[in-house]
Design a protein around this motif. Sequence first.
Motif, PDB file in Angstrom:
ATOM      1  N   ALA A  96      10.584  -1.871  -0.284  1.00 17.71           N
ATOM      2  CA  ALA A  96       9.788  -2.890   0.084  1.00 17.71           C
ATOM      3  C   ALA A  96      10.444  -4.311  -0.160  1.00 17.71           C
ATOM      4  O   ALA A  96      10.122  -4.983   0.624  1.00 17.71           O
ATOM      5  CB  ALA A  96       8.238  -2.712  -0.571  1.00 17.71           C
ATOM      6  N   LEU A  97      10.955  -4.460  -1.192  1.00 22.76           N
ATOM      7  CA  LEU A  97      11.480  -5.751  -1.662  1.00 22.76           C
ATOM      8  C   LEU A  97      12.811  -5.962  -0.847  1.00 22.76           C
ATOM      9  O   LEU A  97      12.906  -7.044  -0.625  1.00 22.76           O
ATOM     10  CB  LEU A  97      11.953  -5.723  -3.224  1.00 22.76           C
ATOM     11  N   LYS A  98      13.548  -5.065  -0.324  1.00 21.26           N
ATOM     12  CA  LYS A  98      14.572  -5.355   0.776  1.00 21.26           C
ATOM     13  C   LYS A  98      14.082  -5.929   2.076  1.00 21.26           C
ATOM     14  O   LYS A  98      14.456  -6.843   2.620  1.00 21.26           O
ATOM     15  CB  LYS A  98      15.321  -4.042   0.876  1.00 21.26           C
ATOM     16  N   LYS A  99      12.834  -5.372   2.360  1.00 23.63           N
ATOM     17  CA  LYS A  99      12.156  -5.828   3.571  1.00 23.63           C
ATOM     18  C   LYS A  99      11.182  -7.093   3.580  1.00 23.63           C
ATOM     19  O   LYS A  99      11.402  -7.851   4.495  1.00 23.63           O
ATOM     20  CB  LYS A  99      11.193  -4.539   4.266  1.00 23.63           C
ATOM     21  N   CYS A 100      10.680  -7.272   2.426  1.00 28.08           N
ATOM     22  CA  CYS A 100       9.750  -8.336   2.245  1.00 28.08           C
ATOM     23  C   CYS A 100      10.200  -8.939   0.924  1.00 28.08           C
ATOM     24  O   CYS A 100       9.267  -8.530  -0.033  1.00 28.08           O
ATOM     25  CB  CYS A 100       8.426  -8.057   2.302  1.00 28.08           C
ATOM     26  N   GLU A 101      11.065  -9.469   0.738  1.00 31.09           N
ATOM     27  CA  GLU A 101      11.699 -10.103  -0.452  1.00 31.09           C
ATOM     28  C   GLU A 101      10.540 -11.051  -1.264  1.00 31.09           C
ATOM     29  O   GLU A 101      10.348 -11.109  -2.466  1.00 31.09           O
ATOM     30  CB  GLU A 101      12.987 -10.560  -0.487  1.00 31.09           C
ATOM     31  N   ARG A 136       7.631   6.122  -6.771  1.00 31.69           N
ATOM     32  CA  ARG A 136       7.213   4.816  -6.281  1.00 31.69           C
ATOM     33  C   ARG A 136       8.325   3.802  -6.583  1.00 31.69           C
ATOM     34  O   ARG A 136       8.371   2.755  -5.796  1.00 31.69           O
ATOM     35  CB  ARG A 136       5.830   4.408  -7.249  1.00 31.69           C
ATOM     36  N   LYS A 137       9.083   4.108  -7.674  1.00 33.39           N
ATOM     37  CA  LYS A 137      10.289   3.179  -7.764  1.00 33.39           C
ATOM     38  C   LYS A 137      11.073   2.734  -6.513  1.00 33.39           C
ATOM     39  O   LYS A 137      11.439   1.646  -6.220  1.00 33.39           O
ATOM     40  CB  LYS A 137      11.060   3.357  -8.899  1.00 33.39           C
ATOM     41  N   THR A 138      11.530   3.898  -5.991  1.00 32.18           N
ATOM     42  CA  THR A 138      12.411   3.869  -4.775  1.00 32.18           C
ATOM     43  C   THR A 138      11.675   3.163  -3.642  1.00 32.18           C
ATOM     44  O   THR A 138      12.196   2.565  -2.914  1.00 32.18           O
ATOM     45  CB  THR A 138      12.779   5.446  -4.431  1.00 32.18           C
ATOM     46  N   GLU A 165       0.889  -1.149  -0.084  1.00 32.21           N
ATOM     47  CA  GLU A 165       0.015   0.032   0.038  1.00 32.21           C
ATOM     48  C   GLU A 165       0.705   1.115  -0.019  1.00 32.21           C
ATOM     49  O   GLU A 165       0.451   2.389  -0.577  1.00 32.21           O
ATOM     50  CB  GLU A 165      -1.011  -0.221   1.269  1.00 32.21           C
ATOM     51  N   ALA A 166       2.107   1.132   0.775  1.00 28.09           N
ATOM     52  CA  ALA A 166       2.808   2.480   0.814  1.00 28.09           C
ATOM     53  C   ALA A 166       3.408   2.726  -0.685  1.00 28.09           C
ATOM     54  O   ALA A 166       3.730   3.834  -0.611  1.00 28.09           O
ATOM     55  CB  ALA A 166       3.930   1.796   1.687  1.00 28.09           C
ATOM     56  N   VAL A 167       3.643   1.833  -1.441  1.00 27.48           N
ATOM     57  CA  VAL A 167       4.204   2.079  -2.687  1.00 27.48           C
ATOM     58  C   VAL A 167       3.326   2.940  -3.546  1.00 27.48           C
ATOM     59  O   VAL A 167       3.668   3.895  -4.027  1.00 27.48           O
ATOM     60  CB  VAL A 167       4.556   0.631  -3.545  1.00 27.48           C
TER      61      VAL A 167
END
Length: 969
Positions: A861-866, A854-856, A844-846
């Motif tokens: 998000a991918l670092k935290k929840c891969e 959004r890309k950043t 949702e944050a993205v």
Amino acid sequence: MASAGAKQAPKNTSKASAGGTGAAGAAGAPPAMPLASPLMGKKKKPFLGMPAPLGYVPGLGRGATGFTTRSDIGPARDANDPVDDRHAPPGKRTVGDQMKKNQEEDEEDLNDTNYDEFNGYAGSLFSSGPYEKDDEEADAIYAALDKRMDERRKERRELREKEEIEKYRMERPKIQQQFSDLKRKLAEVSEEEWLSIPEVGDARNKRQRNPRYEKLTPVPDSFFSKHLQTGENHTSVDPLQGLAGLNTTYPGSMTPGLMTPGTGELDMRKIGQARNTLMDMRLSQVSDSVSGQTVVDPKGYLTDLNSMIPTYGGDISDIKKARLLLKSVRETNPHHPPAWIASARLEEVTGKLQVARNLIMKGTEMCPKSEDVWLEAARLQPGDTAKAVVAQAVRHLPQSVRIYIRAAELETDVRAKKRVLRKALENVSKSVRLWKTAVELEEPEDARIMLSRAVECCPTSVELWLALARLETYENARRVLNKARENIPTDRHIWITAAKLEEANSNTQMVDKIIDRAITSLHANGVEINREQWIQDAEECDKAGSVATCQAVIRAVIGIGIEEEDRKHTWMEDAESCVSHGALECARAIYAHALQVFPSKKSVWLRAAYFEKSHGTRESLEALLQRAVAHCPKAEVLWLMGAKSKWLAEDVPAARSILALAFQANPNSEEIWLAAVKLESENNEYERARRLLAKARSSAPTARVFMKSVKLEWVLGNIEAAQELCTEALKHYEDFPKLWMMRGQIEEQCENMDKAREAYNQGLKKCPHSVALWLLLSHLEERVGQLTRARAILEKARLKNPQSPELWLESVRLEFRAGLKNISNTLMAKALQECPNSGILWAEAVFLEARPQRKTKSVDALKKCEHDPHVLLAVAKLFWSERKITKAREWFLRTVKIDPDLGDAWALFYKFELQHGTEEQQEEVRKRCENAEPRHGELWCAESKHVLNWQKKTGEILALVASKIKNTF
């Protein structure tokens, strides 16, 4: 102090800088005698030879003060003595200057211009006095008063500042604000209107658009001639520099030079010829750009290019060193073959092929018994010469297999190849490689005859025996394999081939006997049975279509070398490995053997059933499940799988009979009761379903049975009956939250908002940790316009259920729907602090961020929840919004692979394919979704659990959810 300065003077003088004056060194010292020099004749200065004045320091006027060392430290300096800083500004050059400055700083400036009504003379009047505890308390009281007064004025001050900023913005708006209304209207512009907008013209004036280029006038030949004769250096042209290129012979011409022989003059005629030649070359190079013309010779073009490419990119000095080194090796040991081969290859790499050939031929003379040298010579020589080299090699090495093979490769005609190989076999009849090469060139009948001779010459070659067996008839092949076993009793491949032979001739009962006999024979001959190798052989048999042989091999070796307690675990791993390698019959054989050893293990039956469901037929699955329920009658899931298989095949009576048998084996089983109810309701037998539920409520009254009873009446439209059942159920199971949810939703459906609110509140008293109940109550308050109450409910829910991502997400969305984007962003930041590894929050944050950020955010998000499916889905949507179709499809595939139970991912994937994919891709997504049977997801559950969609299949729900998705991102 003066005397002290005078005493110090000799030290400072003796160690003055090298640039010091030549005056006398110390006060009172005798003058030094000047050295003889050309200056002796000049008039002497009047001060030379005189004693220095009192306190004189040489070089002080230009800032040179000398230096002291630890051994030179003497008495203290006077106030007028210079300080250590040699290049200090004028105010700091002496100790006295610094003392005066310190006194000035201590004295307070009491000038009227420095007086202030409140602060006095630029500060506290008592700053020089001691600061005591009373002063500290007084300062604290004054600071508290100032802070209080500031807080009282804070709101008015902030409001005034805000009004001033708004007024300033209205008077001087940003360019972005000035065009905001026009940018919004861009959304209404069609593609045709956009393309019809004229291009921006060139606003420069005519002089800027058409600049006058610098005109270059060629120098006439007479200018060179005239100034060459006059000899003026500043206008002459150096023929070795300026016209160095013109002295070079141009391609296509034979100009020897531009200077006339015997004279120092330039030949004007030759200059003209050179200029014409140069112009002709340039025109030739440019003429390729003219359509339809070319000056390139197509035949010699590639050859010329090859000659221009350097064959070696290394350093020339390295080549010279290597050449010298190899030469010394050859001379030191001329009978060393690798030296000749390396020398030839060095010359080949540098492009000197003929030198390489000469070297290697010299090597064959020096090392006539070296197989490698002859082969290298044959490789470097052209066709016919290579044949002659090979013939010479055969004379020197008549037993070399590699040379015969090379001789056969050099022949282009098949008959010539056969002739060479047969000649080779006469000399080297024991070579398996020669026999294999010769047999490959023959027709089947001739090959069979040759192989018969080959196995006589090479009786230990398994490959030759097996090749002969393949070419023979069934009876002859059996004899051949029997002979092979006699000659090679330690090879397993002969036994496996014999088993495959029997299977191919429909003699399957012999296959198991042959494999068992193989294991016994190999044991007797001391061969260790390697279980992994045999399983690999079984997989190869499976891929070749020899199913019986494959199963026999698995049965024979599956239990070898395994501890008894590890059997089940190891066999399940073997089966999964076979499935991953595509050997399905091997996996089926492993499962069958495991079920024979563990007939009462439910987990083994389940794995076998799932294997048949994924890779087998419906008949094989049903047969397996019949055996499974016979051995494990208490395993409800096996009964249910069998009933579902029959129901999917539209054989409802068979499904009923299976469930009836399941009832007998498992009386009062909730799962079987509910499966029977679902079977009847799905087939529109509502009365039978009601009767079954009534029986279930009396014999097996559980919360789920009551819930299904309420759900059935609700979806059939019997609201009153549903409410009565719900009330009755809540008397027995008041701590079951789903009953309270259904009660509230039924009241909402009837527009009884107060009763619905009451139902939710009562449910929350009994089930305060049910997140779904809190969300339903919040939605109800928001629907009736009570935004503040909804916000308060969610805050209370978060206190009762800390670290709940669903509650935080709903709070963020509530503020966003209310138009309070700043508050929603603040809440999202708090939520991510409390639940840093929540995928739904990061997803949702993205999309809460502006488009450029959004890309950043997605990277964070991918670092935290891969591996979270919601984050992967958000990244897929991000690529979709940027029209990166291929990447979006990859991320959608990753999402449905990592969590096939997430219905939202399937719906978004299907919507994506509907917009950007082909019909085949859409159908593939739909089929995969139906096989996965997803049950979770916010959008998915909203449709699948709706009372109007209760009988819809997975494919219908997929299309329904996809149709309601809008590309708002």
